[in-house]
Design an enzyme around this catalytic site. Structure first.
Site, PDB file in Angstrom:
ATOM      1  N   GLY A  62       0.833  -1.201   0.000  1.00  0.00           N
ATOM      2  CA  GLY A  62       0.000   0.000   0.000  1.00  0.00           C
ATOM      3  C   GLY A  62       0.864   1.245   0.000  1.00  0.00           C
ATOM      4  O   GLY A  62       1.891   1.300   0.678  1.00  0.00           O
ATOM      5  N   HIS A  71     -10.023   5.832   2.085  1.00  0.00           N
ATOM      6  CA  HIS A  71      -8.761   5.955   1.360  1.00  0.00           C
ATOM      7  C   HIS A  71      -8.104   7.321   1.413  1.00  0.00           C
ATOM      8  O   HIS A  71      -6.928   7.440   1.064  1.00  0.00           O
ATOM      9  CB  HIS A  71      -8.974   5.534  -0.090  1.00  0.00           C
ATOM     10  CG  HIS A  71      -9.074   4.058  -0.243  1.00  0.00           C
ATOM     11  ND1 HIS A  71      -7.975   3.249  -0.323  1.00  0.00           N
ATOM     12  CD2 HIS A  71     -10.142   3.240  -0.272  1.00  0.00           C
ATOM     13  CE1 HIS A  71      -8.354   1.995  -0.431  1.00  0.00           C
ATOM     14  NE2 HIS A  71      -9.681   1.949  -0.399  1.00  0.00           N
ATOM     15  N   ASP A  75       2.724  -0.002  12.300  1.00  0.00           N
ATOM     16  CA  ASP A  75       2.644  -1.288  13.002  1.00  0.00           C
ATOM     17  C   ASP A  75       3.906  -2.138  12.840  1.00  0.00           C
ATOM     18  O   ASP A  75       3.847  -3.355  12.979  1.00  0.00           O
ATOM     19  CB  ASP A  75       1.412  -2.062  12.522  1.00  0.00           C
ATOM     20  CG  ASP A  75       1.428  -2.287  11.011  1.00  0.00           C
ATOM     21  OD1 ASP A  75       2.329  -1.740  10.332  1.00  0.00           O
ATOM     22  OD2 ASP A  75       0.552  -2.999  10.510  1.00  0.00           O
ATOM     23  N   ARG A 125      -6.322  -2.089  10.807  1.00  0.00           N
ATOM     24  CA  ARG A 125      -6.995  -3.375  10.929  1.00  0.00           C
ATOM     25  C   ARG A 125      -6.487  -4.115  12.162  1.00  0.00           C
ATOM     26  O   ARG A 125      -7.243  -4.729  12.891  1.00  0.00           O
ATOM     27  CB  ARG A 125      -6.755  -4.207   9.662  1.00  0.00           C
ATOM     28  CG  ARG A 125      -7.998  -4.929   9.216  1.00  0.00           C
ATOM     29  CD  ARG A 125      -8.013  -5.240   7.740  1.00  0.00           C
ATOM     30  NE  ARG A 125      -8.491  -4.103   6.964  1.00  0.00           N
ATOM     31  CZ  ARG A 125      -8.640  -4.114   5.649  1.00  0.00           C
ATOM     32  NH1 ARG A 125      -8.325  -5.178   4.949  1.00  0.00           N
ATOM     33  NH2 ARG A 125      -9.095  -3.047   5.023  1.00  0.00           N
ATOM     34  N   GLY A 179       5.807  -2.219   3.693  1.00  0.00           N
ATOM     35  CA  GLY A 179       5.402  -2.744   4.985  1.00  0.00           C
ATOM     36  C   GLY A 179       5.808  -4.193   5.178  1.00  0.00           C
ATOM     37  O   GLY A 179       6.763  -4.668   4.559  1.00  0.00           O
ATOM     38  N   ASP A 180       5.075  -4.932   5.996  1.00  0.00           N
ATOM     39  CA  ASP A 180       5.524  -6.288   6.332  1.00  0.00           C
ATOM     40  C   ASP A 180       5.484  -7.252   5.145  1.00  0.00           C
ATOM     41  O   ASP A 180       6.366  -8.098   5.013  1.00  0.00           O
ATOM     42  CB  ASP A 180       4.825  -6.845   7.579  1.00  0.00           C
ATOM     43  CG  ASP A 180       3.318  -6.737   7.507  1.00  0.00           C
ATOM     44  OD1 ASP A 180       2.812  -6.383   6.425  1.00  0.00           O
ATOM     45  OD2 ASP A 180       2.663  -7.002   8.523  1.00  0.00           O
ATOM     46  N   GLN A 208      -7.011   8.724   3.786  1.00  0.00           N
ATOM     47  CA  GLN A 208      -5.926   8.653   4.766  1.00  0.00           C
ATOM     48  C   GLN A 208      -4.595   8.186   4.168  1.00  0.00           C
ATOM     49  O   GLN A 208      -3.548   8.318   4.791  1.00  0.00           O
ATOM     50  CB  GLN A 208      -6.306   7.697   5.906  1.00  0.00           C
ATOM     51  CG  GLN A 208      -7.491   8.173   6.706  1.00  0.00           C
ATOM     52  CD  GLN A 208      -8.080   7.064   7.568  1.00  0.00           C
ATOM     53  OE1 GLN A 208      -7.600   6.789   8.663  1.00  0.00           O
ATOM     54  NE2 GLN A 208      -9.121   6.412   7.088  1.00  0.00           N
ATOM     55  N   THR A 239       4.485   2.659   5.654  1.00  0.00           N
ATOM     56  CA  THR A 239       3.101   2.221   5.841  1.00  0.00           C
ATOM     57  C   THR A 239       2.424   3.177   6.805  1.00  0.00           C
ATOM     58  O   THR A 239       3.026   3.590   7.795  1.00  0.00           O
ATOM     59  CB  THR A 239       3.012   0.784   6.395  1.00  0.00           C
ATOM     60  OG1 THR A 239       1.683   0.574   6.885  1.00  0.00           O
ATOM     61  CG2 THR A 239       3.966   0.549   7.533  1.00  0.00           C
ATOM     62  N   ILE A 240       1.201   3.547   6.517  1.00  0.00           N
ATOM     63  CA  ILE A 240       0.536   4.513   7.400  1.00  0.00           C
ATOM     64  C   ILE A 240       0.157   3.925   8.747  1.00  0.00           C
ATOM     65  O   ILE A 240      -0.159   4.650   9.672  1.00  0.00           O
ATOM     66  CB  ILE A 240      -0.732   5.109   6.739  1.00  0.00           C
ATOM     67  CG1 ILE A 240      -1.783   4.037   6.468  1.00  0.00           C
ATOM     68  CG2 ILE A 240      -0.397   5.861   5.473  1.00  0.00           C
ATOM     69  CD1 ILE A 240      -3.160   4.607   6.172  1.00  0.00           C
ATOM     70  N   ASP A 241       0.199   2.590   8.877  1.00  0.00           N
ATOM     71  CA  ASP A 241      -0.352   1.954  10.083  1.00  0.00           C
ATOM     72  C   ASP A 241       0.559   2.021  11.302  1.00  0.00           C
ATOM     73  O   ASP A 241       0.117   1.764  12.415  1.00  0.00           O
ATOM     74  CB  ASP A 241      -0.696   0.492   9.789  1.00  0.00           C
ATOM     75  CG  ASP A 241      -1.917   0.362   8.905  1.00  0.00           C
ATOM     76  OD1 ASP A 241      -2.787   1.259   8.965  1.00  0.00           O
ATOM     77  OD2 ASP A 241      -2.011  -0.622   8.151  1.00  0.00           O
ATOM     78  N   ARG A 263       0.835  -5.536  -6.301  1.00  0.00           N
ATOM     79  CA  ARG A 263       0.981  -6.856  -5.693  1.00  0.00           C
ATOM     80  C   ARG A 263       1.518  -7.808  -6.747  1.00  0.00           C
ATOM     81  O   ARG A 263       1.108  -7.762  -7.898  1.00  0.00           O
ATOM     82  CB  ARG A 263      -0.362  -7.387  -5.228  1.00  0.00           C
ATOM     83  CG  ARG A 263      -0.813  -6.735  -3.957  1.00  0.00           C
ATOM     84  CD  ARG A 263      -2.010  -7.469  -3.406  1.00  0.00           C
ATOM     85  NE  ARG A 263      -2.793  -6.523  -2.602  1.00  0.00           N
ATOM     86  CZ  ARG A 263      -4.072  -6.635  -2.369  1.00  0.00           C
ATOM     87  NH1 ARG A 263      -4.738  -7.662  -2.893  1.00  0.00           N
ATOM     88  NH2 ARG A 263      -4.711  -5.768  -1.632  1.00  0.00           N
ATOM     89  N   GLY A 319     -10.007  15.409  20.176  1.00  0.00           N
ATOM     90  CA  GLY A 319     -10.850  15.702  21.329  1.00  0.00           C
ATOM     91  C   GLY A 319     -12.024  14.746  21.433  1.00  0.00           C
ATOM     92  O   GLY A 319     -13.124  15.138  21.817  1.00  0.00           O
TER      93      GLY A 319
END
Lengths: 323, 323, 323, 323
Positions: free
Chosen positions: C11, C253, C130, C172, C102-103, C255, C126-128, C72, C186
């Protein structure tokens, strides 16, 4: 501790409201009364305090500036002024004070503690990121993002016209904003107060781009660059490269305002909580900061006087990235 | 008409790329070949043209600046220069030329038509909105939004410190940007080139706010205000109100760049299509514009020389709204 | 090391282009040739590589997405696919490979190293946020700012109508985006995959606001919340509080895109340089990361499989700040 | 006329606060008292009015939402409810009422006038731009800009992954937002409620891009498209082109909020002034609008029931521009 007060002082910085909100709500969370002081130390001297509720700080986390307002206080620089300020707190039974601001603010807080024993904890709110005892100050991330956004716009013009732009960002004594906006803005060079950069150096850096037929170039200068303002630097370069199309932009006050970035909202919230919990734990005359993601407390004198050296690896990065 | 060319010239404006995209795609849609000219008239003289495809203008509608680049051409101001330019077009069998720019651009296009019979249609691209023959120019809406965004940030500081800010926006001969940013920014007053505003007037307007204990005030000045630059005006006001906290910000080049607003993308797209369809219909030596939502074509001389008076109702609005 | 290649995979994340630019320019700075691979591992298998120059990465630091594109690759999941990929590199004499992703990306890189001895260094994009082995991943700060900007807009409506909004953000398996947007936005509460939050908990948190006559409330839910999607959660709450005005927004999306924030541009630039310098120093099968402001290298297997626990202090902050 | 009141009703729209500010200040400018009604007609029935001063509307021109709040009123749909509302106004000697909102709001205002002779003037505040009697409604320009900003972000991902995105924007009965965001966002196609677009049409439009090896495609769908929601449309397309990588994003509530654009602030200010001056001139039961840059007043019934046809030239533009 049953009653605390909070004020903002010095130049405003995005995130001060987020910090204020955290101070108020964390105080209420721990069962305290929280008083807001209007217009910094000046308001404190005049007794311009009001009791804050949870809703007093609703819907402000995203607002720039400070709803408590800020002001310079000539009177607070006098012993008499500080005595009045201390009395205002004592008369109301206020035992602790959180001050959000920069080194001037902390200098005042330090005197209030030393002369009157008022328990003070500071939260570092200044866009300059020039305080020892914290990796980042409240407002810095937003200021860099604002400056970058402006530089992105200027680059549109620089590229369209094959121009050289000298862009002045804030930083009278500190090159943090300049160096990070230079990296993030894809600039050819950053001129910062901490290091000597000659006009020769500037021309060499630009020349290396011209040799590769790079058409547009951006040089970021901090206010306090050794060679003067962006306009002065541009004039010196122009004198030696008269055929080049050179423009100057000084970003100015827009860097202080605007809705705080995510990082500043979170940093400010953490620091506001840390300040109140510091008071609860009995700390005083310290600044709450975050170093390597951990809350720390640094003596106010150290925060004011300590050296926070600019990471010079960043200057090398500018060079590598503009090859 | 089988082959047309397109160039951007003069100061860049957000939406020029959107207009270029529309010119290219509308040309292709009507079965023509479209050539892009790099660096305005200078590139035309040098024969710096390339054939554009649909994908040549992919993913540029949202970009500020101009991918064709822009430049001033000294040579094009000579008869010889223009002759070379015309030859470059004739040698390639290019029958029509779309020029995107302001009055300088159209002056050149007018000469190219008069001296060499080149069929030219202009599209008004300039942030100043100072062209007769169209309600709005490409880039104006974005520039006003950019200026407003900056003013919103400055107001955070103005409110936090009870300050007076003089903010200079672009507009050497035209007060459009100043007047609309003043209304949109909630300013106390706008100083524009079209009307005389004295320092007395400024102080009166500010005084009426001070009488109501309005703490922060913003005055927008166009570059070409009768009383000088924002800095000069601020100094004159400061001389008469020395106790006031007065600051100055000059927005500068950020107003030229940035991703075009929705309105500018649509306006630019409409004008690009109108320019090409104008050529197809046999029009020449005209500027495509949009007046009261209808496409119009105005003679280039008129577009350059016509008066486009500032709507003075807007000045009255500033007064009503800052009561 | 004379020749290296670079690809982006998985991604897209804002800042991938800034990282790519740093890889290319740092490689050139150290005298190497740098090849860009189009469309990730798929392009590598097909030999879709091209030699990159300094100008190949001009003017991309501010662009979201990835100019190398991402895809992919089913074929790369086969041994044959990976053999072809390794051959493409060897045939060109390319000795090192930087993979940005990412992973999933790192799993592929790990196999390429283990099966074919290709020297690979990863940069976490990666935006996550993680990935184990770095405090922050490229794109995370931008994603949080984008989500916050959206939440600020939704709050305008929530406040105007005294509504409850359930806003779903990405994540996720990881609650990082949810927790930081909840603090920065807030919000009353954050629901994250890492902890169990029941509908009862949600209603209790909301009730405590209603008791204080707080009219508008926002709950942030990560995609992977235990109680389901924001829509499902909202329906469950609605079933028990039918009189409340409840709305749902799924940010989706948006984000992933957008111009990277200052922090992401700098992080990505540092990581790109670190990846290349890691290869030069002889490192392989590692991910470059930044922990507590220091460059680190973590084995790819660890980066993929290591646990990166969510800072649960942050969940407590949400509670304190929404009092 | 000595006393007027103002309320906002229906879905909130960016610029409502700017309009409210103009109503209040224009009223004060003309020597009237101005009362603000909280929560629309519901607040009017309950007598939730307060006297507004100039400072009551300070610093709100840039804020989304409405500080007066909005609400649906079941009671106002009854004759009894409207009688109470009229009495609240009469009891206070309030002679005129400005209502800011959409067709539901105007339907209520129309009844109030017809049944009780209350002098009402409407100002069109709705992001949908679906009111007859004005070229643009307050909030529309901001909503289009917000949607475009989101689409720009999604395109980063679409381009990076060669994907097709179906993006749903607001517009149950009106295609204005969809058509303008499609043009401004460089989309392949817009699906609007006003025209029938079949799945066949969508695939044909996409196919023509695929034939030219256009990799990424964006289709904008209004909520009220004949083929259903974006998700439903995407599923139908996917069923016929299973090999394509198709994603869906529904922008949702973010389109209602945010700081109003320059155009909306100015439009809203003009309309607020026009509404008050309309009352002063003795007008009633009308909506203030702006058509071809001139203030107009349209009977409320006409504003509600009149047809405002979508400019179908714009649909043709999408086709030309996506060639």
């Amino acid at each position: 501790m049953k009653k605390i007060a909070v004020l903002t002082s010095g130049g405003d910085a995005p995130g001060m409201n987020a910090c204020l909100r955290a101070v108020v709500r964390c105080g209420l969370y721990h069962g305290m009364e929280v008083y807001g002081v209007k217009r910094g130390y000046d308001g404190l001297i005049r007794g311009d305090l009001y009791k804050m509720k949870s809703y007093s700080v609703s819907n402000i986390i995203q607002q720039g500036g400070t709803i408590l307002k800020s002001a310079r206080s000539v009177e607070f620089r006098t012993k008499e002024g500080r005595t009045k300020a201390a009395e205002q707190l004592r008369d109301r039974g206020i035992e602790g004070l959180v001050v959000i601001g920069g080194d001037g603010t902390f200098t005042g807080a330090n005197l209030l503690y030393n002369e009157h024993g008022i328990k003070v904890v500071g939260a570092p709110g200044t866009i300059d990121n020039d305080l020892y005892g914290t990796d980042y100050t409240i407002g810095y991330d937003t200021a860099v993002n604002t400056a970058l956004d402006a530089i992105d716009k200027v680059r549109d013009t620089a590229n369209s016209h094959d121009r050289i732009f000298f862009i002045e960002v804030m930083g009278r004594d500190s090159g943090y904003i300049a160096i990070e906006t230079a990296i993030g803005g894809g600039a050819e060079m950053a001129m910062v107060p901490e290091t000597q950069t000659t006009i020769e150096d500037v021309i060499n850096a630009l020349q290396s781009g011209w040799d590769k037929e790079k058409s547009a170039s951006i040089v970021i200068t901090a206010e306090g660059s050794s060679e003067g303002s962006a306009l002065e630097i541009a004039n010196k370069v122009k004198a030696r490269c008269p055929e080049k199309d050179i423009k100057v932009t000084t970003l100015g006050h827009i860097q202080r305002g605007g809705s705080p970035s995510a990082a500043d909202r979170i940093l400010a919230s953490r620091m506001g909580i840390a300040a109140v919990e510091g008071l609860i734990e009995g700390r005083s005359n310290v600044m709450a900061g975050i170093i390597k993601d951990e809350v720390t407390y640094t003596k106010l004198e150290e925060a004011i006087n300590g050296e926070k050296p600019l990471n010079t690896d960043l200057l090398k990065m500018v060079k590598i990235l503009s090859i």
